[in-house]
Design an enzyme around this catalytic site. Structure first.
Site, PDB file in Angstrom:
ATOM      1  N   ASN A   7      75.580  26.432 -65.853  1.00  0.00           N
ATOM      2  CA  ASN A   7      76.479  25.480 -66.046  1.00  0.00           C
ATOM      3  C   ASN A   7      76.042  24.675 -67.415  1.00  0.00           C
ATOM      4  O   ASN A   7      75.076  24.084 -67.569  1.00  0.00           O
ATOM      5  CB  ASN A   7      76.572  24.281 -65.043  1.00  0.00           C
ATOM      6  N   GLU A  34      81.853  25.157 -66.466  1.00  0.00           N
ATOM      7  CA  GLU A  34      81.865  23.719 -67.345  1.00  0.00           C
ATOM      8  C   GLU A  34      81.993  24.277 -68.656  1.00  0.00           C
ATOM      9  O   GLU A  34      81.342  23.525 -69.710  1.00  0.00           O
ATOM     10  CB  GLU A  34      81.074  22.532 -66.787  1.00  0.00           C
ATOM     11  N   ASP A 145      77.580  27.189 -60.075  1.00  0.00           N
ATOM     12  CA  ASP A 145      77.156  26.012 -59.819  1.00  0.00           C
ATOM     13  C   ASP A 145      77.936  25.591 -58.463  1.00  0.00           C
ATOM     14  O   ASP A 145      79.099  25.212 -58.443  1.00  0.00           O
ATOM     15  CB  ASP A 145      77.708  24.813 -60.886  1.00  0.00           C
ATOM     16  N   ASN A 147      77.324  23.102 -56.490  1.00  0.00           N
ATOM     17  CA  ASN A 147      77.348  21.669 -56.146  1.00  0.00           C
ATOM     18  C   ASN A 147      77.011  21.221 -54.704  1.00  0.00           C
ATOM     19  O   ASN A 147      77.295  20.483 -53.950  1.00  0.00           O
ATOM     20  CB  ASN A 147      78.738  21.067 -56.440  1.00  0.00           C
ATOM     21  N   ASP A 216      72.459  25.510 -58.171  1.00  0.00           N
ATOM     22  CA  ASP A 216      72.831  26.607 -58.905  1.00  0.00           C
ATOM     23  C   ASP A 216      72.361  27.898 -58.244  1.00  0.00           C
ATOM     24  O   ASP A 216      71.179  28.108 -58.209  1.00  0.00           O
ATOM     25  CB  ASP A 216      72.665  26.711 -60.388  1.00  0.00           C
ATOM     26  N   ASP A 245      72.803  19.474 -68.518  1.00  0.00           N
ATOM     27  CA  ASP A 245      71.871  18.960 -67.422  1.00  0.00           C
ATOM     28  C   ASP A 245      71.293  19.990 -66.493  1.00  0.00           C
ATOM     29  O   ASP A 245      70.887  19.734 -65.440  1.00  0.00           O
ATOM     30  CB  ASP A 245      72.725  17.992 -66.742  1.00  0.00           C
ATOM     31  N   HIS A 246      72.032  21.175 -66.575  1.00  0.00           N
ATOM     32  CA  HIS A 246      71.777  22.458 -65.715  1.00  0.00           C
ATOM     33  C   HIS A 246      70.746  23.355 -66.497  1.00  0.00           C
ATOM     34  O   HIS A 246      70.941  23.531 -67.382  1.00  0.00           O
ATOM     35  CB  HIS A 246      72.750  23.236 -65.365  1.00  0.00           C
TER      36      HIS A 246
END
Length: 255
Positions: A7, A34, A145, A147, A216, A245-246
């Site tokens: 991501n 994303e 991802d 989530n 992930d 951020d991933h």
DNA sequence: ATGGTTGTTAAACAA
């Protein structure tokens, strides 16, 4: 064959990181989430110049998924039965005989919210789609991802996250239903360091303090699980200037 | 303590 998921939280911002990471030989297939780019704005030329093919399904500002691969991907699919959804979160394609399903699973915002309901409904439709794809493709991975942190050991502070978004029981049950189709979490096929995470909040120095979640995932069908030799989270890109951020997750298969 | 940061896009919204 190395299959990876990342991501990137805006491919426009992260393209240099992605190109450097690919040039270092980290993946033969890379699934992105994303991208936050319309298809018109996708950086096709830069990726082709790096020696890779690409497929993408994007939209303005939000969501957006892509598959970058050394070999040309075939039979792309972006929409599934029973889910009439403008949000670009699904991209499946076949690369080197492996069906790759790239998912950017709905975040869900807060447990009980409207978005949470959308997340659970979305996961039900996607589970049915994965079941169909598994009938057609023996060698298949579902990456992305998710989530969802599968278990408490995938959470830096399980008490603080108890029944919160990304960790709630209904979300974990939805993930278990996907795994019950016969898909294995490649990361857990091997011994792994404790406190292994793939996402850290930008806020409160989450990465420096390793306050993360493992959300992930790379899930493999039985024929590929047999061939999986390694699965790691590469935290190095998370250390760079202006990181996503991933972190990327990579699974290696003896193919 | 509902904080804090980043990205997109122009004051929020999403994550």
């Amino acid at each position: 064959m190395k299959i990876a998921t990342w991501n990137v939280n805006s491919l426009k911002v992260r393209l240099p990181h992605v190109l450097d990471w690919l040039a270092a030989g980290n993946a033969d297939v890379l699934a992105l989430q994303e991208t936050k780019l319309t298809d018109e704005a996708f950086p096709v030329a830069a990726i082709q110049e790096a020696g890779f093919h690409c497929l993408y399904s994007g939209q303005k500002t939000y969501n957006g998924v892509a598959i970058i691969a050394r070999s040309e991907p075939a039979d792309p699919l972006t929409d599934i039965a029973g889910l009439d959804d403008p949000q670009r979160r699904i991209l499946a394609a076949t690369v080197n005989g492996v069906r790759v399903i790239n998912l950017y699973v709905v975040n869900g915002s807060e447990v009980g919210s409207e978005k949470y309901g959308y997340k659970l409904g979305w996961l039900e439709k996607v589970t049915a789609f994965i079941a169909e794809e598994m009938q057609r493709h023996e060698k298949l991975v579902v990456v992305g991802d998710f989530n969802i942190a599968p278990e408490d050991r995938d959470v830096h502070d399980p008490e603080a996250w108890h029944e919160r978004i990304l960790c709630s029981t209904p979300e974990r049950e939805a993930l278990k239903k996907i795994q019950a189709l016969g898909l294995s979490d490649c990361f857990r096929l091997f011994d792994q360091p404790e406190q292994s995470f793939s996402w850290w909040d930008y806020r409160a120095a989450g990465f420096r303090r390793n306050l993360g979640l493992r959300i992930d995932l790379i899930l493999s069908s039985p024929a590929l699980t047999q061939q999986c030799t390694r699965c790691t989270i590469d935290v190095e890109p998370r250390r760079l200037e202006r990181p996503s951020d991933h972190a990327p997750v990579v699974a290696e298969f003896a193919l």
